[in-house]
Design a protein around this motif. Structure first.
Motif, PDB file in Angstrom:
ATOM      1  N   MET A   1      10.202 -73.574  12.273  1.00  0.00           N
ATOM      2  CA  MET A   1      11.283 -74.524  12.266  1.00  0.00           C
ATOM      3  C   MET A   1      12.470 -73.918  12.969  1.00  0.00           C
ATOM      4  N   ASP A 346       8.704 -66.335   5.789  1.00  0.00           N
ATOM      5  CA  ASP A 346       9.707 -66.356   6.843  1.00  0.00           C
ATOM      6  C   ASP A 346      11.104 -66.524   6.280  1.00  0.00           C
ATOM      7  N   ARG A 431      11.494 -61.494   9.233  1.00  0.00           N
ATOM      8  CA  ARG A 431      11.061 -62.889   9.187  1.00  0.00           C
ATOM      9  C   ARG A 431       9.598 -63.067   9.619  1.00  0.00           C
ATOM     10  N   GLU A 433       6.329 -64.716  10.399  1.00  0.00           N
ATOM     11  CA  GLU A 433       5.899 -66.107  10.618  1.00  0.00           C
ATOM     12  C   GLU A 433       4.369 -66.164  10.584  1.00  0.00           C
ATOM     13  N   THR A 448       9.794 -63.059  13.826  1.00  0.00           N
ATOM     14  CA  THR A 448      10.427 -63.883  14.861  1.00  0.00           C
ATOM     15  C   THR A 448      11.770 -63.348  15.337  1.00  0.00           C
ATOM     16  N   ASP A 520       6.622 -67.069  17.136  1.00  0.00           N
ATOM     17  CA  ASP A 520       6.516 -67.796  15.862  1.00  0.00           C
ATOM     18  C   ASP A 520       5.050 -68.170  15.651  1.00  0.00           C
ATOM     19  N   ASP A 535       9.917 -69.832  19.273  1.00  0.00           N
ATOM     20  CA  ASP A 535      10.897 -70.673  18.587  1.00  0.00           C
ATOM     21  C   ASP A 535      12.277 -70.040  18.705  1.00  0.00           C
TER      22      ASP A 535
HETATM   23 CA    CA Z   1      10.628 -70.093  13.587  1.00  0.00          CA
END
Ligand code: CA
Ligand code: FEO
Ligand code: CA
Length: 640
Positions: A1, A346, A431, A433, A448, A520, A535
């Protein structure tokens, strides 16, 4: 996202970063190239690997793994694929999913009702898998719909906020099961289909495993703690060897209105007073007001199992896999037939998990494996500076996971898996992913970015997360000892993402091939190609260190040589997330999420076409997330 929800979350203030303070980033290279040979043959039962050969020009032995010409960087409002390839849009947000008797067409002005949206494809496509029922020409696509942009979902955005608007937003979340077929050279949705289904934020789901019925999962509406309405913020996903779909609840916390004074548990999960993300469901659906229903957030953050070929199946939240802002759930079969599930969480400074089932998979689909994901051991990863690592068990009664540390039982360990990982000394990651596994047994995870890495009072750099102000992200990989069930592992970095022209050395990376940032989505295809999807957040695209990188992209990597080549460039403002293929490898399905996203993250409903009008370019329309089907014009295997 791409919404910076994940970057808003910074709730891990545990002290366990200190175990890495002595780490030496330079040592990350110690294992590079040193262990590959030992793993040959490790992965014979890798789920989903099939032999290719049904295409018009299937790759013959000796063909290079990457047989296409790199596409250039682009800022165009279109999907670009290599010469000799075509991309066809097949499943936009708002198209009828094919549920019998429910065929309301998408309205360009976004005036479809909540009831109509409940039978249409949801918004913001993410994880996706293909479940063939007729070879490589027909089957089910099952995909996640992660979140919504109210400025596009409604003709008047947040104005006149109402129960109907909340219901429509909830209906645009969740999962779609659609039937697709390849006919006359094109893919199309089959309507109606006996399998077509929408699962939304209001679909009844079961709760199973060690935390089912736990006091922390009971609410006024569900005193049993075993039934919950819906699944939320479904990000990446997994496909099990027994034919089910695993959808993963990521940034669930931002749907909740927090109490004025959150508890330590609530703060650790990012709950804040009010709703910093701007969500307004709680105004018409009281269960999203955590000040009134404190346990409702505990009922989200799970991996949810769905049987795609059984439209009456009740989705099940599998608590044995732990609670997290789950990005995905990737399954592998161990030599002894047990299933191993790898999962990333994430958020900045959160963790990587794996679950090892107690029992072996049995033939016979979900019916024969109905409790397989309810019994087993959950582990969290600790990456040590010497290139080794440990999987630390989240088992009540072992080590510090006891009542003295506020873990009354195994259910509480799983509901509070973040806190359990904190006290175990797991490694805080940049993070995590998506995760996938290559044919040699290397497990890859995208990290990410993390612009707070090394910031004062946050975690310093460590061996596994070696760059301060990590704007670019990296891909780490490991190989578990002996088999996927091992509790020790060896690790290294597959690549540090970056762009060589940057002035800041730590933003240059070491990419062998086409530059990229913010990996990502990640998927290993049947030939062993590692597909990487990016991303970069919309507020950062085209600026600063990302200036030269254009729109978000998908790249293909050769895991052996490390070469990385740009395969697809997405339209303006999108992220690329989710990839799957037909068994013959001749069609790849890729999801394009949030085309036209505003840098301010919610679109202006008065100007919905301001940034993009992909893919329909209807004069009165709006950008729509969509699945694209990619094929070689000669009918060959993708990537060859
Ligand atoms: Ca992302
Ligand atoms: Fe939903 Fe972490 O991306
Ligand atoms: Ca993602």
């Amino acid at each position: 996202m791409a919404k910076d929800f994940n970057a808003m979350e910074d709730s891990n203030r545990s002290g366990n970063a200190s175990i890495h303070d002595v780490s030496d980033p330079a040592r990350r290279t110690l294992l590079r190239g040193g262990v590959g040979a030992a793993a040959n043959g490790l992965l014979a039962p890798l789920a989903g690997v099939v032999s290719l050969g049904g295409c018009a020009s299937a790759a013959a032995g000796g063909s290079p793994l990457l047989g296409f010409k790199s596409v250039p960087v682009s800022t165009a409002d279109t999907v670009t694929v290599p010469d000799g390839y075509s991309a066809q849009v097949i499943a936009q947000w708002g198209e009828p999913a094919g549920v019998s008797g429910e065929n309301a067409a998408f309205k360009w002005d976004a005036s479809n009702t909540a009831a109509e949206q409940e039978a249409q494809l949801g918004m913001h496509h993410d994880g996706i898998h293909f479940y063939p029922h007729s070879g490589s020409t027909a089957g089910l696509l099952v995909m996640n719909h992660e979140y919504v942009d109210e400025g596009l979902l409604f003709a008047d955005g947040f104005a006149n906020w109402s129960s109907e608007k909340v219901r429509k937003a909830q209906a645009a979340h969740g999962v779609s099961v659609i039937e697709v077929q390849f006919k006359d050279g094109r893919w199309e949705i089959v309507r109606p289909s006996p399998w077509a289904r929408r699962i939304t934020a209001n679909t009844p789901c079961g709760i199973s495993g060690p935390a089912a019925g736990h006091a922390l999962l009971r609410t006024a509406a569900d005193p049993t703690g075993r039934r919950v309405l819906g699944t939320l913020n479904n990000c990446a996903s997994g496909k099990t060897p027994w034919g089910t779909y695993l959808t993963c609840e990521e940034n669930f916390i931002f749907y909740f209105n927090g109490p004025r004074e959150p508890s330590a548990h609530e703060r650790r999960w990012g709950l804040r007073p009010g709703n910093p993300a701007g969500g307004r469901w709680h105004e018409f659906d009281a269960r999203f007001d955590a000040a009134r229903h404190a346990n409702e957030p505990n009922r989200f953050g799970w991996v949810v199992e769905i049987d795609p070929f059984n439209p009456s199946h009740t989705p099940v939240k599998r608590t044995a896999l732990g609670r997290a802002a789950h990005e995905g759930a990737t399954t592998v079969v161990a030599k002894d037939g047990r299933v191993v599930v790898y999962m990333g969480e994430d958020a900045r400074f959160e963790y990587i998990y794996k679950f090892v089932s107690r029992d072996a998979i049995r033939p016979g689909g979900l019916r024969a494996n109905a409790e397989l994901l309810d019994h087993g051991t959950l582990y969290v990863a600790r990456f040590d500076a010497d290139g080794r690592g440990r999987w630390l068990p989240l088992v009540h009664g072992q080590g510090p996971l006891n009542a003295a540390n506020d873990f009354a039982d195994q259910g509480e360990v799983l509901i509070k898996s973040r806190q359990a990982s904190d006290v175990l000394g797991a490694t805080k990651m940049d993070r995590p992913e998506w995760i996938d596994v290559d044919p040699r047994g290397w497990v890859y995870c995208t990290l990410t970015n993390n612009s707070n890495r090394g910031a004062e009072r946050m975690a310093p750099v460590d061996a596994a997360n070696p760059r301060a102000n990590n704007t670019m992200g990296h891909i780490i990989r490991w190989k578990d000892d002996g088999d996927f069930t091992g509790t020790g592992f060896s690790w290294n970095h597959f690549v540090l993402a970056g762009e060589p022209a940057n002035a800041r050395a730590e933003a240059q990376g070491n990419v062998k091939g086409d530059a990229f940032a913010c990996p990502d989505g990640l998927w290993v295809d049947a030939r062993g190609v590692l597909w990487i999807q990016t991303d970069m957040s919309t507020s950062a695209i085209g600026r600063g260190e990302l200036k030269a990188l254009g729109n978000n992209i998908m790249l293909a990597a050769d895991p052996r040589s490390g070469e990385i080549r740009r395969f697809l460039v997405g339209p303006v403002g999108c992220e690329i997330t989710g990839a799957t293929a037909t068994p013959d490898g001749c069609t790849m399905f890729v999801n394009i999420q949030h085309p036209g996203e505003s840098p301010s993250e919610r679109s202006d409903s008065a100007a919905p076409r301001r940034h993009s009008n992909w893919p329909d370019f209807h004069p009165a329309g709006r950008p729509r997330s969509a699945t694209v089907a990619i094929r070689k014009n000669d009918g060959g295997v993708i990537g060859t």
